[in-house]
Design an enzyme around this catalytic site. Structure first.
Site, mmCIF file in Angstrom:
data_model
loop_
_atom_site.group_PDB
_atom_site.id
_atom_site.type_symbol
_atom_site.label_atom_id
_atom_site.label_comp_id
_atom_site.label_asym_id
_atom_site.label_seq_id
_atom_site.Cartn_x
_atom_site.Cartn_y
_atom_site.Cartn_z
ATOM 1 N N THR A 168 0.828 -1.209 0.000
ATOM 2 C CA THR A 168 0.000 0.000 0.000
ATOM 3 C C THR A 168 0.864 1.261 0.000
ATOM 4 O O THR A 168 2.011 1.234 0.468
ATOM 5 C CB THR A 168 -0.889 -0.011 1.269
ATOM 6 O OG1 THR A 168 -1.449 1.276 1.462
ATOM 7 C CG2 THR A 168 -0.102 -0.355 2.526
ATOM 8 N N TYR A 213 -1.814 -0.506 11.025
ATOM 9 C CA TYR A 213 -1.971 -1.176 9.719
ATOM 10 C C TYR A 213 -0.776 -0.874 8.827
ATOM 11 O O TYR A 213 -0.120 -1.797 8.308
ATOM 12 C CB TYR A 213 -3.276 -0.729 9.039
ATOM 13 C CG TYR A 213 -3.307 -1.045 7.556
ATOM 14 C CD1 TYR A 213 -3.385 -2.364 7.097
ATOM 15 C CD2 TYR A 213 -3.235 -0.029 6.591
ATOM 16 C CE1 TYR A 213 -3.391 -2.653 5.737
ATOM 17 C CE2 TYR A 213 -3.245 -0.311 5.233
ATOM 18 C CZ TYR A 213 -3.324 -1.617 4.807
ATOM 19 O OH TYR A 213 -3.320 -1.911 3.454
HETATM 20 P P1 NAD Z 1 -9.705 -7.365 2.325
HETATM 21 O O1 NAD Z 1 -9.681 -7.069 3.785
HETATM 22 O O2 NAD Z 1 -10.932 -7.073 1.533
HETATM 23 O O3 NAD Z 1 -9.383 -8.913 2.098
HETATM 24 C C1 NAD Z 1 -8.352 -9.579 2.769
HETATM 25 C C2 NAD Z 1 -8.511 -11.081 2.527
HETATM 26 O O4 NAD Z 1 -7.438 -11.745 3.232
HETATM 27 C C3 NAD Z 1 -9.825 -11.653 3.061
HETATM 28 O O5 NAD Z 1 -10.388 -12.539 2.124
HETATM 29 C C4 NAD Z 1 -9.400 -12.406 4.332
HETATM 30 O O6 NAD Z 1 -10.237 -13.527 4.612
HETATM 31 C C5 NAD Z 1 -7.979 -12.845 3.960
HETATM 32 N N1 NAD Z 1 -7.133 -13.082 5.142
HETATM 33 C C6 NAD Z 1 -6.982 -12.255 6.232
HETATM 34 N N2 NAD Z 1 -6.141 -12.815 7.119
HETATM 35 C C7 NAD Z 1 -5.723 -13.998 6.579
HETATM 36 C C8 NAD Z 1 -4.839 -15.018 7.011
HETATM 37 N N3 NAD Z 1 -4.186 -14.941 8.175
HETATM 38 N N4 NAD Z 1 -4.646 -16.088 6.208
HETATM 39 C C9 NAD Z 1 -5.298 -16.188 5.022
HETATM 40 N N5 NAD Z 1 -6.157 -15.260 4.562
HETATM 41 C C10 NAD Z 1 -6.365 -14.168 5.327
HETATM 42 O O7 NAD Z 1 -8.435 -6.606 1.727
HETATM 43 P P2 NAD Z 1 -8.240 -5.937 0.295
HETATM 44 O O8 NAD Z 1 -8.788 -4.572 0.314
HETATM 45 O O9 NAD Z 1 -8.673 -6.906 -0.756
HETATM 46 O O10 NAD Z 1 -6.654 -5.812 0.262
HETATM 47 C C11 NAD Z 1 -5.847 -6.799 -0.362
HETATM 48 C C12 NAD Z 1 -4.390 -6.373 -0.260
HETATM 49 O O11 NAD Z 1 -4.206 -5.125 -0.902
HETATM 50 C C13 NAD Z 1 -3.929 -6.175 1.196
HETATM 51 O O12 NAD Z 1 -2.613 -6.676 1.300
HETATM 52 C C14 NAD Z 1 -3.955 -4.664 1.381
HETATM 53 O O13 NAD Z 1 -2.988 -4.280 2.344
HETATM 54 C C15 NAD Z 1 -3.609 -4.197 -0.006
HETATM 55 N N6 NAD Z 1 -4.119 -2.862 -0.355
HETATM 56 C C16 NAD Z 1 -5.450 -2.583 -0.286
HETATM 57 C C17 NAD Z 1 -5.920 -1.327 -0.658
HETATM 58 C C18 NAD Z 1 -7.383 -0.979 -0.639
HETATM 59 O O14 NAD Z 1 -7.745 0.162 -0.942
HETATM 60 N N7 NAD Z 1 -8.282 -1.894 -0.340
HETATM 61 C C19 NAD Z 1 -5.024 -0.348 -1.080
HETATM 62 C C20 NAD Z 1 -3.670 -0.667 -1.124
HETATM 63 C C21 NAD Z 1 -3.233 -1.928 -0.770
#
Ligand code: NAD
Ligand code: TYD
Length: 356
Positions: free
Chosen positions: A131, A157
């Protein structure tokens, strides 16, 4: 075979659906199905092309078994605890999943990688989805974050994501594991869990509930439509330079209050309130998030110039598509709204924010 962790979350499920629609290569998904995971998106996927395993990325025996059984040529780590507000209430899960979990994947991937023959070793990739929040907060006239900006995370986070990125970097420099890190800005689009600003605003408006704005609402985020993010990840996987990091963003800086007002205006047009008032009347300023980062902005020149990736969806189109998707997918929304964990979050978090 591609190994996807967190494939049932917001970005992971969009990536899996896009991948299965365009590629013949199968996918193995490992997801713990936390409160943020949902298998529904994958119901529409071609089952012969993907395998799903429920489990924790910290379960080394399970991760090892999946590497040995499916022999993937790459692992993409989407799994994370992803909500800043939850990390402020309770950072424990963020340390467990984002730091220890990434370490477990790196170490298990390294051991698997060492067993590969020379050609397979050269082809193997470990891609960490990260991120822009690891870079901290920008002042109004600061240049956007580029790949040389120093890490300065400000909340549990972003600190946990920064720690994971450092581990990935160290596994490349120390052991030669072929890694990439992608740092992207705020995503929006289908299947985003309605604790994040855009889907929360849409759902609350549809129920005529207050639309909570932290503080003055002049904080800035740089918005990226999720399919553009997924395309960028595919580009890095295919053509990225090993060991490099790539910033991903769409030059879409907006204040939070502008985002919420835009959603209200679109809903006023396509789904007017039964109360015959504008949804903007629901906007409610509440106490600010502790340590709230004021501004994020991404300089995406590196991926644009070196890998020829460009965002395809402008904000006006993307936000219309997103709102329409939520209006068309009420069963998915109802399922989430019925979960106790979601109801508890709304009551405890927002009540505390108003009191603090
Ligand atoms: P999200 O919270 O919607 O989904 C996370 C997924 O990871 C879920 O399906 C959850 O069940 C799974 N998960 C959590 N802990 C786990 C574990 N210990 N073992 C296995 N699975 C596990 O998140 P997102 O928004 O889809 O983000 C995905 C990635 O992108 C993350 O790494 C986040 O840091 C990064 N990111 C997100 C954004 C955003 O705007 N959403 C922006 C930049 C980066
Ligand atoms: P969010 O979607 O949680 O993403 P992030 O914190 O990772 O940027 O929040 C986006 C912005 O919206 C952020 O500045 C916090 C703000 N916000 C509100 O004003 N009200 C809310 O109810 C939420 C969830 C977020």
């Amino acid at each position: 075979m591609i190994f996807i962790t967190g494939g049932s979350g917001f970005i992971g499920s969009n990536f899996v659906l896009d991948w299965l629609a365009a590629e013949n290569e199968p996918i193995i998904i490992l997801d713990k199905l936390t409160y943020a995971g949902s298998v529904n998106p994958l119901d529409t996927a071609t089952h012969s092309h993907y395998h799903f395993e429920k489990g924790d990325i910290n379960d080394q025996a399970l991760v090892k078994r999946l590497f040995e059984q499916y022999k993937p040529r790459a692992i993409l780590n989407f799994a994370a605890e992803s909500h800043v507000d939850r990390s402020i209430h309770n950072p424990n899960h963020f340390i467990h999943t984002n730091i220890n979990g990434t370490f477990c994947l790196l170490e298990t991937a390294r051991q698997y990688w060492l067993t590969l023959n020379t050609a397979e070793k050269t082809e193997f990739r470990f891609l960490q989805i990260s991120t822009d929040e690891v870079y901290g907060s920008l002042k109004p006239h600061d240049a956007p974050f580029n790949e040389s900006t120093a890490y300065a995370p400000n909340n549990p986070y972003s600190a946990s994501k920064a720690a994971a990125d450092h581990l990935v970097r160290s596994y490349h420099h120390t052991y030669g594991l072929p890694t990439f890190i992608t740092n992207c800005s705020n995503n929006y689009g289908p299947y985003q869990f309605p604790e994040k600003l855009i889907p929360l605003t849409i759902l609350n408006a549809l129920e005529n509930k207050p639309l909570p704005i932290y503080g003055d609402g002049l904080q800035i985020r740089d918005w990226l439509y999720v399919s553009d993010h997924c395309a960028a990840i595919k580009t890095v996987l295919a053509n990225g330079k090993i060991g490099e990091t790539y910033n991903i963003g769409a030059h879409n800086e907006k204040t939070n209050i502008d985002i919420v007002k835009t959603i209200c205006e679109i809903l006023d047009n396509i789904h007017p309130s039964p109360l015959q008032t504008s949804y903007t009347s629901l906007i409610t300023h509440i106490n600010d998030r502790p340590g709230h980062d004021r501004r994020y902005a991404i300089d995406a020149k590196k991926i644009e110039q070196e890998l020829q990736w460009k965002p395809q969806v402008n904000f006006a189109t993307g936000i219309q598509k997103t709102i329409q998707w939520y209006l068309n997918n009420l069963p998915w929304i109802e399922d989430i709204k019925s979960r106790d964990v979601y109801k508890q979050w709304l009551t405890t978090h927002y009540v505390q924010m108003e009191k603090s």
